[in-house]
Write a protein that holds these residues in place. Structure first.
Motif, PDB file in Angstrom:
ATOM      1  N   LEU A 215      -3.318   2.491  -1.471  1.00  0.00           N
ATOM      2  CA  LEU A 215      -2.088   1.980  -2.076  1.00  0.00           C
ATOM      3  C   LEU A 215      -1.401   1.051  -1.084  1.00  0.00           C
ATOM      4  N   ILE A 216      -1.144  -0.173  -1.524  1.00  0.00           N
ATOM      5  CA  ILE A 216      -0.380  -1.137  -0.735  1.00  0.00           C
ATOM      6  C   ILE A 216       0.948  -1.334  -1.458  1.00  0.00           C
ATOM      7  N   VAL A 217       2.043  -0.919  -0.851  1.00  0.00           N
ATOM      8  CA  VAL A 217       3.349  -0.924  -1.501  1.00  0.00           C
ATOM      9  C   VAL A 217       4.198  -2.052  -0.913  1.00  0.00           C
ATOM     10  N   ARG A 218       4.596  -2.982  -1.774  1.00  0.00           N
ATOM     11  CA  ARG A 218       5.402  -4.121  -1.337  1.00  0.00           C
ATOM     12  C   ARG A 218       6.883  -3.785  -1.411  1.00  0.00           C
ATOM     13  N   ARG A 219       7.558  -3.896  -0.279  1.00  0.00           N
ATOM     14  CA  ARG A 219       9.007  -3.754  -0.222  1.00  0.00           C
ATOM     15  C   ARG A 219       9.609  -5.154  -0.081  1.00  0.00           C
ATOM     16  N   GLU A 220      10.908  -5.257  -0.057  1.00  0.00           N
ATOM     17  CA  GLU A 220      11.542  -6.577  -0.041  1.00  0.00           C
ATOM     18  C   GLU A 220      11.144  -7.402   1.175  1.00  0.00           C
ATOM     19  N   LYS A 221      11.174  -6.798   2.365  1.00  0.00           N
ATOM     20  CA  LYS A 221      10.842  -7.536   3.573  1.00  0.00           C
ATOM     21  C   LYS A 221       9.783  -6.831   4.416  1.00  0.00           C
ATOM     22  N   SER A 222       9.092  -5.886   3.826  1.00  0.00           N
ATOM     23  CA  SER A 222       8.075  -5.136   4.549  1.00  0.00           C
ATOM     24  C   SER A 222       7.070  -4.590   3.543  1.00  0.00           C
ATOM     25  N   TRP A 223       6.084  -3.853   4.039  1.00  0.00           N
ATOM     26  CA  TRP A 223       5.129  -3.222   3.128  1.00  0.00           C
ATOM     27  C   TRP A 223       4.596  -1.934   3.766  1.00  0.00           C
TER      28      TRP A 223
END
Length: 426
Positions: A215-223
């Motif tokens: 699982l690769i989870v994209r956050r606003e300015k990170s992951w």
């Protein structure tokens, strides 16, 4: 028949010396030893040892077969990886790339590995193929002369030794031994990141046909990554901009914990999470070297450059470079020239491979790209071309190449004209 350490310890002269016994170094060692060359590996650690970069790609399989090591890996009990899931931090959308369903993808699955075990298998295999391996041996100096490279290293008992060879393969990883001594390291502008990671038990990971997915989870300015290593062992990491980390003014553990708690796609899986390994931190890890080859020296693996591990390309790129680098040195040993056309070709090829993944990494952080990526549209086979690259295909056919160019053009166009429906992507 390749010479063993026992029969050559008095001579201390080799066809090639390799600094580092990770995947790049062990691949290079096995390749050279299988070609009948006398090769010495100097590894500073004692294997097995902890390492990050645990999610492999399907195209690793070809190299495993070339080395004759696949049966050992297949029998090691590693988790099968059939797909990669890219998930929005808010949990609203996900894009699952099933490697078995890509029109241009030849290998349908990979494995998730504990690197301590995996790297140990590869290094032992190098020994079996005839390479001499000296662990707990720290290289402290290298000197390039007209017809040879001289290496000085310190053994575990503190004694110092000198060995020579016509060529040196630098597979020292993030230590970047020879490049740092020549001041060749260059960081990617705007990509100074910090990775905070560890192993956990109790993580609620996908089951059924999705079991084994990364699982690769994209956050606003990170992951974040979540990699299932075993039924109750998951590698979890946060990659954050170094400037953002510094601005928070908090310890790595605090930053990590807060990121897990305020990311819905992850917090729902962390209800029973328990850390099972100390927290690790790697800083400023995306870089390239000004040159990958110098007279009598070739840099492979992370010593040829390291990029954000978002697409799990690290081990594949390392082993591919180790294999090609070793083949080039095998050819160079026929002439013993300091710098050959093959060495220059290796540098060109390796930069091309890295560039394929860098284009995805550089764009993944951008809003207009994420808008397209998280709304997959397989017209003209565009998604299949992405699937092939993210499965590890680095030699691109024209059919894959032109589809990628269309995809990235649409992503660029989406910055100016709403090609895709506007959605929240964090």
């Amino acid at each position: 028949m390749p010479a063993t350490e026992a029969t050559t310890s008095a001579a201390e002269h080799w066809d090639a010396i390799i600094i580092g016994g990770g995947p790049a170094g062990s691949t290079a060692a096995s390749t050279l030893a299988m070609a009948g060359r006398r090769v010495l590996v100097l590894e500073k650690a004692k294997f097995p040892r902890f390492h990050i970069g645990e999610s492999l790609l399907p195209y690793n399989r070809k190299i495993f077969d070339d080395l004759g090591v696949w049966e050992k890996i297949a029998g090691a009990g590693f988790t099968k990886k059939r797909a990669a899931q890219f998930v929005m931090g808010n949990g609203s959308r996900a894009n699952r790339l099933d490697f078995s369903k890509g029109s241009f993808t030849e290998y349908p699955e990979a494995v998730q590995v504990e690197r301590a075990k995996f790297d140990d298998i590869l290094l032992h295999h190098s020994r079996e193929k005839g390479a001499a391996v000296r662990e707990e041996s720290t290289v402290i100096e290298h000197r390039v002369e007209a017809d040879r490279v001289v290496i000085k290293y310190r053994a575990v008992d503190g004694s110092e030794h000198e060995v020579t060879a016509p060529y040196l393969i630098d597979a020292s990883g993030l230590t970047n031994f020879t490049a740092n001594r020549e001041s060749l390291r260059e960081y990617y502008p705007g990509h100074k990141k910090i990775a905070i990671f560890s192993h956990f038990s109790g993580i609620d990971m996908p089951t059924g046909e999705e079991e084994g997915d990364i699982l690769i989870v994209r956050r606003e300015k990170s992951w974040c990554w979540l990699i299932p290593l075993a039924p109750d062992k998951t590698s979890v990491g946060l990659v954050i901009d170094a400037g953002d980390f510094k601005a928070l003014g908090k310890k790595p553990q605090e930053v990590f914990d807060e990121a897990m708690a305020d990311t819905p796609a992850i917090s729902k899986r962390f209800g029973n999470a328990r850390i099972s390994e100390e927290m690790h931190v790697v800083a400023d890890f995306s870089y390239k070297n000004e040159t990958l080859v110098s007279p009598r020296v070739i840099r492979v693996g992370d010593s040829s450059g390291f990029i954000d591990p978002m697409f799990s390309s690290g081990v594949l790129l390392a082993m591919t470079s180790g294999q090609q680098g070793a083949r080039v040195i095998h050819e160079a040993l026929e002439t013993r020239k300091p710098l050959t056309a093959g060495m220059k070709r290796y540098e060109k090829d390796n930069r091309k491979r890295i560039a394929i993944y860098w284009e995805f990494i550089d764009n993944f952080y951008k809003f207009h790209f994420a808008q397209i990526f998280f709304q997959p549209y397989n017209r003209w086979g565009l998604v299949c071309s992405i699937n092939a690259v993210l499965a590890g295909r680095t030699t691109l056919s024209f059919a894959v190449w032109w589809r990628l160019r269309v995809f990235f053009f649409l992503a660029w166009l989406n910055k100016h004209i709403p090609v895709a429906k506007r959605i929240k992507v964090s």
